[in-house]
Design a protein around this motif. Sequence first.
Motif, PDB file in Angstrom:
ATOM      1  N   SER A  52       0.949  -2.162  -3.179  1.00 11.31           N
ATOM      2  CA  SER A  52       0.442  -0.966  -3.837  1.00 11.31           C
ATOM      3  C   SER A  52      -0.423  -0.233  -2.825  1.00 11.31           C
ATOM      4  O   SER A  52      -0.800  -0.788  -1.788  1.00 11.31           O
ATOM      5  CB  SER A  52      -0.371  -1.302  -5.096  1.00 11.31           C
ATOM      6  OG  SER A  52      -1.577  -1.982  -4.755  1.00 11.31           O
ATOM      7  N   ALA A  53      -0.747   1.028  -3.119  1.00  6.37           N
ATOM      8  CA  ALA A  53      -1.579   1.819  -2.205  1.00  6.37           C
ATOM      9  C   ALA A  53      -2.489   2.729  -3.012  1.00  6.37           C
ATOM     10  O   ALA A  53      -2.083   3.294  -4.043  1.00  6.37           O
ATOM     11  CB  ALA A  53      -0.710   2.649  -1.261  1.00  6.37           C
ATOM     12  N   LEU A  58      -4.074  13.872   2.950  1.00  8.12           N
ATOM     13  CA  LEU A  58      -3.699  12.615   2.304  1.00  8.12           C
ATOM     14  C   LEU A  58      -4.460  11.480   2.980  1.00  8.12           C
ATOM     15  O   LEU A  58      -4.487  11.394   4.200  1.00  8.12           O
ATOM     16  CB  LEU A  58      -2.190  12.393   2.411  1.00  8.12           C
ATOM     17  CG  LEU A  58      -1.598  11.198   1.654  1.00  8.12           C
ATOM     18  CD1 LEU A  58      -0.159  11.497   1.241  1.00  8.12           C
ATOM     19  CD2 LEU A  58      -1.651   9.918   2.483  1.00  8.12           C
ATOM     20  N   GLU A  59      -5.066  10.647   2.149  1.00  8.89           N
ATOM     21  CA  GLU A  59      -5.757   9.451   2.625  1.00  8.89           C
ATOM     22  C   GLU A  59      -5.149   8.250   1.918  1.00  8.89           C
ATOM     23  O   GLU A  59      -4.923   8.280   0.697  1.00  8.89           O
ATOM     24  CB  GLU A  59      -7.250   9.543   2.342  1.00  8.89           C
ATOM     25  CG  GLU A  59      -8.049   8.355   2.851  1.00  8.89           C
ATOM     26  CD  GLU A  59      -9.548   8.513   2.657  1.00  8.89           C
ATOM     27  OE1 GLU A  59     -10.296   7.579   3.042  1.00  8.89           O
ATOM     28  OE2 GLU A  59      -9.979   9.555   2.116  1.00  8.89           O
ATOM     29  N   THR A  60      -4.876   7.199   2.671  1.00  4.03           N
ATOM     30  CA  THR A  60      -4.230   6.032   2.080  1.00  4.03           C
ATOM     31  C   THR A  60      -4.778   4.748   2.688  1.00  4.03           C
ATOM     32  O   THR A  60      -5.179   4.725   3.864  1.00  4.03           O
ATOM     33  CB  THR A  60      -2.694   6.095   2.282  1.00  4.03           C
ATOM     34  OG1 THR A  60      -2.087   4.947   1.701  1.00  4.03           O
ATOM     35  CG2 THR A  60      -2.315   6.162   3.750  1.00  4.03           C
ATOM     36  N   CYS A 108       8.347  11.227   7.049  1.00  2.08           N
ATOM     37  CA  CYS A 108       7.565  10.515   8.056  1.00  2.08           C
ATOM     38  C   CYS A 108       6.810   9.390   7.358  1.00  2.08           C
ATOM     39  O   CYS A 108       6.758   9.326   6.132  1.00  2.08           O
ATOM     40  CB  CYS A 108       6.600  11.452   8.787  1.00  2.08           C
ATOM     41  SG  CYS A 108       5.346  12.230   7.742  1.00  2.08           S
ATOM     42  N   LEU A 109       6.242   8.492   8.149  1.00  2.81           N
ATOM     43  CA  LEU A 109       5.477   7.374   7.610  1.00  2.81           C
ATOM     44  C   LEU A 109       4.011   7.570   7.975  1.00  2.81           C
ATOM     45  O   LEU A 109       3.669   7.700   9.160  1.00  2.81           O
ATOM     46  CB  LEU A 109       5.984   6.050   8.168  1.00  2.81           C
ATOM     47  CG  LEU A 109       5.251   4.797   7.671  1.00  2.81           C
ATOM     48  CD1 LEU A 109       5.355   4.661   6.162  1.00  2.81           C
ATOM     49  CD2 LEU A 109       5.794   3.549   8.345  1.00  2.81           C
ATOM     50  N   LEU A 110       3.151   7.604   6.963  1.00  3.63           N
ATOM     51  CA  LEU A 110       1.726   7.817   7.155  1.00  3.63           C
ATOM     52  C   LEU A 110       1.020   6.467   7.117  1.00  3.63           C
ATOM     53  O   LEU A 110       1.062   5.765   6.106  1.00  3.63           O
ATOM     54  CB  LEU A 110       1.176   8.740   6.069  1.00  3.63           C
ATOM     55  CG  LEU A 110       1.903  10.085   5.914  1.00  3.63           C
ATOM     56  CD1 LEU A 110       1.266  10.904   4.810  1.00  3.63           C
ATOM     57  CD2 LEU A 110       1.927  10.852   7.224  1.00  3.63           C
ATOM     58  N   ASP A 111       0.382   6.123   8.215  1.00  4.65           N
ATOM     59  CA  ASP A 111      -0.295   4.835   8.314  1.00  4.65           C
ATOM     60  C   ASP A 111      -1.649   4.897   7.602  1.00  4.65           C
ATOM     61  O   ASP A 111      -2.086   5.956   7.123  1.00  4.65           O
ATOM     62  CB  ASP A 111      -0.474   4.444   9.780  1.00  4.65           C
ATOM     63  CG  ASP A 111      -0.443   2.933   9.989  1.00  4.65           C
ATOM     64  OD1 ASP A 111      -0.609   2.189   9.008  1.00  4.65           O
ATOM     65  OD2 ASP A 111      -0.263   2.509  11.141  1.00  4.65           O
ATOM     66  N   VAL A 112      -2.326   3.774   7.548  1.00  6.17           N
ATOM     67  CA  VAL A 112      -3.635   3.689   6.900  1.00  6.17           C
ATOM     68  C   VAL A 112      -4.583   4.713   7.531  1.00  6.17           C
ATOM     69  O   VAL A 112      -4.672   4.829   8.758  1.00  6.17           O
ATOM     70  CB  VAL A 112      -4.210   2.275   7.054  1.00  6.17           C
ATOM     71  CG1 VAL A 112      -5.624   2.197   6.493  1.00  6.17           C
ATOM     72  CG2 VAL A 112      -3.293   1.265   6.377  1.00  6.17           C
ATOM     73  N   GLY A 113      -5.274   5.478   6.676  1.00  7.69           N
ATOM     74  CA  GLY A 113      -6.243   6.440   7.181  1.00  7.69           C
ATOM     75  C   GLY A 113      -6.072   7.815   6.566  1.00  7.69           C
ATOM     76  O   GLY A 113      -5.452   7.974   5.509  1.00  7.69           O
TER      77      GLY A 113
END
Length: 261
Positions: free
Chosen positions: A207-208, A246-248, A178-183
């Motif tokens: 980068s992230a 997870l936070e990104t 899956c794709l995890l968006d900002v947050g």
Amino acid sequence: MSTHSNVKEWNPEPFLSPRNSDSNDTSTIGPQLKTALIIINTPIIRKDIFETVWKNSSLRYCADGGANRLYDAFGDDPNFYPDLIKGDLDSIHKSVQAFYESKGVPIVTDKDLYDTDLGKCIKSVVEVEKAQNQQYQLVIYGGLSGRLDQTIHTLHTLSKLRTTREWSWIVSEESLTCLLDVGKHKLNMPRTLLGKTCGILPLGVDSAFVKTTGLEWDLPVEGTPRTSMDGMVSTSNHLASDIITLETDKPVFWTAELGKP
């Protein structure tokens, strides 16, 4: 709702757990949504996984040549007739098309040159959602093996979906993605259903900054606070817990190994 205190929760159990085929007993983590399954034109290798996702799905669509793959795997078994076959129909075999037509399966020709067969099926899912006034958890089956350009296309579709859908997944023969968006995110990753290996992939971003709990090697790594394709990438990591946080600050792909039969 599946978000609490601005934390987005993810839960694949409703479509991955064999027990859900005959029961409403699902995890309390994350969304408890009906599942819409779209089968694309890649071989169905893991029949155990596919059958579970199929049985747990309320909508089952084939994107053009995906109908060939379904027929190759299950033939004339009436338990595996799709609800819809849609696309430009340049890939479906004529014999397969004739078979499903004889069984009353709706087959829709869409010649839109600016959309893919997968995108056309997603539009049909959205039409059902609007008519029923409810959202489905979308599962794309296949697309992460074989030709690299097709793999990138499937990931590209997942990237675009993050702006229009709450929960979209890819299930392939080896991986759940899956794709995890900002947050901030909370992922239910039951190790009874999954293997131990997982990864966080910063594809499509420079980068992230990613912060995790529940992994054997949590991020950030000392000395390399950001993950990037030019620097450090967390591949072959391991699940140390069934619950991962997870936070990104940039969108990243999350992938986990599917359990072995």
